[in-house]
Design an enzyme around this catalytic site. Sequence first.
Site, PDB file in Angstrom:
ATOM      1  N   CYS A   2      30.918 -36.114  26.163  1.00  0.00           N
ATOM      2  CA  CYS A   2      31.676 -36.741  25.087  1.00  0.00           C
ATOM      3  C   CYS A   2      30.753 -37.702  24.335  1.00  0.00           C
ATOM      4  O   CYS A   2      29.812 -38.237  24.892  1.00  0.00           O
ATOM      5  CB  CYS A   2      32.877 -37.544  25.566  1.00  0.00           C
ATOM      6  SG  CYS A   2      34.052 -36.589  26.511  1.00  0.00           S
ATOM      7  N   ARG A  28      27.278 -33.492  22.236  1.00  0.00           N
ATOM      8  CA  ARG A  28      27.721 -34.012  23.530  1.00  0.00           C
ATOM      9  C   ARG A  28      29.032 -33.393  24.002  1.00  0.00           C
ATOM     10  O   ARG A  28      29.494 -33.644  25.114  1.00  0.00           O
ATOM     11  CB  ARG A  28      27.886 -35.531  23.451  1.00  0.00           C
ATOM     12  CG  ARG A  28      26.626 -36.256  23.066  1.00  0.00           C
ATOM     13  CD  ARG A  28      26.856 -37.733  22.973  1.00  0.00           C
ATOM     14  NE  ARG A  28      27.111 -38.318  24.266  1.00  0.00           N
ATOM     15  CZ  ARG A  28      26.175 -38.736  25.104  1.00  0.00           C
ATOM     16  NH1 ARG A  28      24.913 -38.652  24.751  1.00  0.00           N
ATOM     17  NH2 ARG A  28      26.481 -39.244  26.267  1.00  0.00           N
ATOM     18  N   TRP A  75      34.277 -33.432  25.456  1.00  0.00           N
ATOM     19  CA  TRP A  75      33.997 -32.346  26.409  1.00  0.00           C
ATOM     20  C   TRP A  75      34.943 -32.626  27.576  1.00  0.00           C
ATOM     21  O   TRP A  75      34.774 -33.580  28.327  1.00  0.00           O
ATOM     22  CB  TRP A  75      32.542 -32.398  26.862  1.00  0.00           C
ATOM     23  CG  TRP A  75      32.148 -31.273  27.757  1.00  0.00           C
ATOM     24  CD1 TRP A  75      31.703 -30.046  27.371  1.00  0.00           C
ATOM     25  CD2 TRP A  75      32.148 -31.263  29.186  1.00  0.00           C
ATOM     26  NE1 TRP A  75      31.434 -29.279  28.484  1.00  0.00           N
ATOM     27  CE2 TRP A  75      31.697 -29.999  29.612  1.00  0.00           C
ATOM     28  CE3 TRP A  75      32.490 -32.198  30.164  1.00  0.00           C
ATOM     29  CZ2 TRP A  75      31.562 -29.645  30.946  1.00  0.00           C
ATOM     30  CZ3 TRP A  75      32.368 -31.847  31.500  1.00  0.00           C
ATOM     31  CH2 TRP A  75      31.906 -30.584  31.873  1.00  0.00           C
ATOM     32  N   ASN A 101      33.572 -42.180  27.149  1.00  0.00           N
ATOM     33  CA  ASN A 101      32.676 -41.133  27.643  1.00  0.00           C
ATOM     34  C   ASN A 101      32.411 -41.440  29.113  1.00  0.00           C
ATOM     35  O   ASN A 101      31.960 -42.531  29.436  1.00  0.00           O
ATOM     36  CB  ASN A 101      31.374 -41.184  26.839  1.00  0.00           C
ATOM     37  CG  ASN A 101      30.233 -40.426  27.521  1.00  0.00           C
ATOM     38  OD1 ASN A 101      29.092 -40.839  27.458  1.00  0.00           O
ATOM     39  ND2 ASN A 101      30.530 -39.336  28.160  1.00  0.00           N
ATOM     40  N   GLY A 102      32.726 -40.469  29.979  1.00  0.00           N
ATOM     41  CA  GLY A 102      32.489 -40.686  31.408  1.00  0.00           C
ATOM     42  C   GLY A 102      33.716 -40.297  32.209  1.00  0.00           C
ATOM     43  O   GLY A 102      34.600 -39.587  31.714  1.00  0.00           O
ATOM     44  N   LYS A 483      18.754 -18.967  29.117  1.00  0.00           N
ATOM     45  CA  LYS A 483      19.045 -18.902  27.681  1.00  0.00           C
ATOM     46  C   LYS A 483      20.035 -17.780  27.424  1.00  0.00           C
ATOM     47  O   LYS A 483      21.009 -17.949  26.706  1.00  0.00           O
ATOM     48  CB  LYS A 483      17.785 -18.641  26.839  1.00  0.00           C
ATOM     49  CG  LYS A 483      16.775 -19.741  26.696  1.00  0.00           C
ATOM     50  CD  LYS A 483      17.248 -20.982  25.991  1.00  0.00           C
ATOM     51  CE  LYS A 483      17.904 -21.924  26.918  1.00  0.00           C
ATOM     52  NZ  LYS A 483      17.287 -23.079  27.426  1.00  0.00           N
ATOM     53  N   GLU A 486      23.655 -18.505  28.991  1.00  0.00           N
ATOM     54  CA  GLU A 486      24.423 -19.656  28.497  1.00  0.00           C
ATOM     55  C   GLU A 486      24.904 -19.471  27.064  1.00  0.00           C
ATOM     56  O   GLU A 486      25.926 -20.029  26.690  1.00  0.00           O
ATOM     57  CB  GLU A 486      23.664 -20.972  28.665  1.00  0.00           C
ATOM     58  CG  GLU A 486      22.495 -21.160  27.742  1.00  0.00           C
ATOM     59  CD  GLU A 486      21.821 -22.517  27.902  1.00  0.00           C
ATOM     60  OE1 GLU A 486      22.476 -23.492  28.299  1.00  0.00           O
ATOM     61  OE2 GLU A 486      20.609 -22.607  27.607  1.00  0.00           O
ATOM     62  N   HIS A 502      14.369  -7.670  47.958  1.00  0.00           N
ATOM     63  CA  HIS A 502      15.084  -8.239  49.108  1.00  0.00           C
ATOM     64  C   HIS A 502      16.565  -8.436  48.794  1.00  0.00           C
ATOM     65  O   HIS A 502      17.188  -9.362  49.314  1.00  0.00           O
ATOM     66  CB  HIS A 502      14.435  -9.564  49.524  1.00  0.00           C
ATOM     67  CG  HIS A 502      13.022  -9.395  49.974  1.00  0.00           C
ATOM     68  ND1 HIS A 502      12.676  -8.827  51.181  1.00  0.00           N
ATOM     69  CD2 HIS A 502      11.842  -9.666  49.351  1.00  0.00           C
ATOM     70  CE1 HIS A 502      11.358  -8.795  51.300  1.00  0.00           C
ATOM     71  NE2 HIS A 502      10.833  -9.283  50.185  1.00  0.00           N
ATOM     72  N   LYS A 601      25.314 -30.853  25.435  1.00  0.00           N
ATOM     73  CA  LYS A 601      23.873 -31.031  25.583  1.00  0.00           C
ATOM     74  C   LYS A 601      23.509 -32.143  26.556  1.00  0.00           C
ATOM     75  O   LYS A 601      22.488 -32.095  27.215  1.00  0.00           O
ATOM     76  CB  LYS A 601      23.255 -31.312  24.218  1.00  0.00           C
ATOM     77  CG  LYS A 601      21.759 -31.208  24.262  1.00  0.00           C
ATOM     78  CD  LYS A 601      21.186 -30.943  22.915  1.00  0.00           C
ATOM     79  CE  LYS A 601      19.710 -30.684  23.004  1.00  0.00           C
ATOM     80  NZ  LYS A 601      19.395 -29.417  23.689  1.00  0.00           N
TER      81      LYS A 601
HETATM   82  C1  F6R Z   1      19.883 -25.403  28.862  1.00  0.00           C
HETATM   83  C2  F6R Z   1      20.047 -26.832  28.744  1.00  0.00           C
HETATM   84  C3  F6R Z   1      20.477 -27.593  29.943  1.00  0.00           C
HETATM   85  C4  F6R Z   1      19.653 -28.870  30.075  1.00  0.00           C
HETATM   86  C5  F6R Z   1      20.155 -29.719  31.249  1.00  0.00           C
HETATM   87  C6  F6R Z   1      19.320 -30.962  31.457  1.00  0.00           C
HETATM   88  O1  F6R Z   1      19.528 -24.821  27.661  1.00  0.00           O
HETATM   89  O2  F6R Z   1      19.852 -27.387  27.711  1.00  0.00           O
HETATM   90  O3  F6R Z   1      20.356 -26.819  31.092  1.00  0.00           O
HETATM   91  O4  F6R Z   1      18.315 -28.520  30.268  1.00  0.00           O
HETATM   92  O5  F6R Z   1      21.485 -30.084  31.019  1.00  0.00           O
HETATM   93  O6  F6R Z   1      19.317 -31.793  30.346  1.00  0.00           O
HETATM   94  P1  F6R Z   1      18.229 -32.913  30.172  1.00  0.00           P
HETATM   95  O7  F6R Z   1      16.921 -32.267  29.997  1.00  0.00           O
HETATM   96  O8  F6R Z   1      18.679 -33.685  28.976  1.00  0.00           O
HETATM   97  O9  F6R Z   1      18.260 -33.749  31.424  1.00  0.00           O
END
Ligand code: F6R
Length: 606
Positions: A2, A28, A75, A101-102, A483, A486, A502, A601
């Site tokens: 959020c 976010r 979120w 947020n939290g 990638k 997701e 395996h 993100k």
């Molecule tokens: C994948 C992605 C996430 C972040 C993860 C860590 O594309 O963006 O997997 O890599 O949430 O985020 P940071 O690097 O901000 O700690």
Amino acid sequence: MCGIIGILYRDKSVAKDLVTGLKLLEYRGYDSAGIATLSNGSILIEKDKGRIDELNVKLGFESMPGCVGIAHTRWATHGAPDKINAHPHTDCENRIAVVHNGIIDNYNEIKSELVRKGHIFKSLTDTEVVPHLIEEYIKNGYSFRDAVIEAVSRLEGAYALGIISTYEPGMIVGVKQLSPLVVGVSDEGMFIASDINSLSPFTKDVIVLDDGEVVFLTGDSYEIVRLPTRERVVKKVERIEIDTQFADKEGYVHYMLKEIFEQPVVLNYSIRVQEHYLNLMAELLDRSKEVFIIGAGTSYHAALLGSIILSRVARLTTIPVIASEFVSRYGDVVSVDSSVLAISQSGETIDVLKAIEFAKSRAATILGITNTLASTLTRVCRVYIHQHSLPEIGVAATKTFTGQLAVLYRLAMVTGKKRGKLSQREMDEMKVEIAKIPGVVKTVLDRVDQQVRALAKKYKDTRYFVFLGRGLSYPIALEGRLKMLEITYIPSLAYPAGESKHGPISLIEKGVPVVFVAPPDETRKLIIGNIEEMRARNATIITLGDEGDNELRELSDDFIPMPRVYPLFSPIPYVVPLQLFAYYTAVLLGRDPDKPRNLAKSVTVL
Ligand code: F6R
């Protein structure tokens, strides 16, 4: 996750700027959004499920009156993403509005108590306890200000809060505990927000709050108190230069595509990070009895690759760990002799911060690599390196991953030199070769874009993908898989190629696309054997390999020719076609690659 923002102007309406800031916070979380303003002694609220742009048109966010307001992009954690659960939340009389947020861990207990006292709750969120609890203290004779302090003193968990009220119409209160919150100061007014970027259109002058701090903003002043003592804190305003260009897609359809194509430019910045900090970090790494490298998601893939690079180049043993697993796996062995190198684009990922908090409590040395200035990570590290990839808006990490790798290569080189494991000649050679990498990435982008677009068309309807690589290419297979799944939602697997027999090989049947990351390094010979195993089971082979490698070309159904590259640095250019592959597949399937479902993100919940 959020995002929250609050603006208080002396003499102009805030709504338009709240929307601008909110859009910069949309990375976010983006399942619902809302705004509350104070106007003529009342709180006005507009909120609903949906994206900010749609809601702005539907609800007229920008035309809401008032010089004081708070806003939220969500979120969902507690309660479905719908209108009722969207923020802001209010008390029974609609006199207090809160964005959050939290996660408030003890909300159930507080809610039961308030329900017994007659409070009527409208949503299923944890957040709604906050306005009701403040209301309860006000009923018991506290001033608004004291009621906020009493209320937040009872909250457990992680929270960044923005609060407005008709009891103090010229005030915004911000509270920070574990979730990020910054204060902005300008000639026109005051701000709070979840990050500095969202304030960049309005001010460069910020104060980064620490945990346990409450800020009271009025038109021309701010006061910060620290809980639980309630002592006043004096903090200095820092001027932070932020490149505001990032907010523009510059003609690209999506931020993700823009950010993939930006890599040749920003990689140059990451390769050139200041030697001084690399030296400091290398010194501390060299002195440690054990070194852990932690990260989440893509940053964990960088950690894994970093561990291989440090072993090869600096002969330093490091243990890569997924941040959320760190304490339970290695908590008992962390000590004053340990170093923890945290990799986090945002510098705010709570799994990373929690692991660090623990390691710090055991007196370990904390080091960091991040893309976000003034993030929490930068404040808890003994030494941190800013990777200078410029802000990344697309939810899927692309340029920040290759930027992390560039920094890790430089760190390994400096550490190798310090430990006497690299000769001057080897060091000079690596310096020359790494400087070529941005150019190699540019060549890859120029050459493979069309081909990868066609591959996306060919494979978009597959039931699943398998990604395989060995050595340095295994983390790249993992990253290609992440990638793909997701942003396209196509289930995908990644394995070290040698491990595929395996178990995962049982999934292989006619036509299953298996992507091999096969640069011309020491793993190539063995990879050929793995390709043969998959071919024997009628898999469809897609290979990334050296442009001159005719054997690989012939063994593959689709071959992506890569320019010649110094083998140690192949992971950077080799991940690029995989980023494009995921991107084009997502677009063809009608997904929004910038805002994949259920993701955000910055992951600030455990
Ligand atoms: C994948 C992605 C996430 C972040 C993860 C860590 O594309 O963006 O997997 O890599 O949430 O985020 P940071 O690097 O901000 O700690």
